[in-house]
Write an enzyme that holds these catalytic residues in place. Sequence first.
Site, mmCIF file in Angstrom:
data_model
loop_
_atom_site.group_PDB
_atom_site.id
_atom_site.type_symbol
_atom_site.label_atom_id
_atom_site.label_comp_id
_atom_site.label_asym_id
_atom_site.label_seq_id
_atom_site.Cartn_x
_atom_site.Cartn_y
_atom_site.Cartn_z
ATOM 1 N N CYS A 75 0.867 -1.179 0.000
ATOM 2 C CA CYS A 75 0.000 0.000 0.000
ATOM 3 C C CYS A 75 0.903 1.228 0.000
ATOM 4 C CB CYS A 75 -0.888 -0.017 1.241
ATOM 5 S SG CYS A 75 -1.860 1.488 1.523
ATOM 6 N N THR A 77 0.124 4.413 0.410
ATOM 7 C CA THR A 77 -0.199 5.355 1.481
ATOM 8 C C THR A 77 0.395 4.887 2.804
ATOM 9 O OG1 THR A 77 -2.251 6.012 0.369
ATOM 10 C CG2 THR A 77 -2.061 6.516 2.703
ATOM 11 N N CYS A 189 -0.767 4.032 -6.431
ATOM 12 C CA CYS A 189 -1.652 3.340 -5.505
ATOM 13 C C CYS A 189 -1.755 1.925 -6.034
ATOM 14 C CB CYS A 189 -3.030 3.999 -5.442
ATOM 15 S SG CYS A 189 -4.265 3.039 -4.514
ATOM 16 N N HIS A 191 -3.999 -0.135 -5.899
ATOM 17 C CA HIS A 191 -5.301 -0.436 -6.500
ATOM 18 C C HIS A 191 -5.325 -0.161 -7.999
ATOM 19 C CE1 HIS A 191 -6.938 -0.459 -2.372
ATOM 20 N NE2 HIS A 191 -7.998 -1.048 -2.879
#
Length: 265
Positions: A75, A77, A189, A191
């Site tokens: 991840c 973040t 990111c 995702h």
Amino acid sequence: MTDNRPILFFDSGMGGLSVLAPTAALLPHAPLVYVADSAGFPYGTRSEGEIAARVPALLGRLAERYDPRLIVIACNTASTIALQHVRAALDVPIVGTVPAIKPAAEISRSRVIGVLGTEATVRQPYVDDLAARFAGDCIVLRHGSAELVEIAEASLEGVAPVPERMRAVLAGLFDQPGGERIDVIVNACTHFPLVEAELAAAAPHPVRFVDGGPGIARRVAYLTEGQQWPAAPVPGKAVFTARSARTDALVPALARYGLAGIESL
């Protein structure tokens, strides 16, 4: 002798699957545990303080339960905010995920790069440092999108991304001054690689997309070189910090990534 300790992947949601997949391809016998912090999802709109406190605490519990040989914070973040806190707290090798600005700069011809991430990632001083170190002769434009995280999650449930929404997300980069010259976009990111094909189709002109997944897989293979693995591949497991109808709807997608077991923390 065999060593059944798993590699543990951690993300706020399903984005880390884009890191797990290339790792599984390089290490097909590696036991895998994938953890989604569904109780804290999404991270991109949370404060730095919340993430810096939450991630080390969760990973401490997970390390105690699953005894991983290595943890991948899959991840961006969480990595840009909490990586050092986790390394200080745990006596386990930790691999983080950082925006792939260096490889983007290496292939950009126009010298204008887009960084597409969450709001929390793109505002981090860490990204400033990466841009200064590896893309000093480039214009680096950034855009944060919480919506694209939700679109990527929904795509795993079989909800096709709407082209107009993808174009609107990309406009956050291309409509900035100089944005028309972008030739490489960093999916900052984990995702976003899940919907890379749809992003590419929605871009106003051809661009290349890069992300950290393949590089992380090579790093994990390097750090575990010479270690013992089970003699045959074993089914992986997915762990949610909170179960819900939405997480249960992801079970078929998780199975496609070799994650047959589902557990709750």
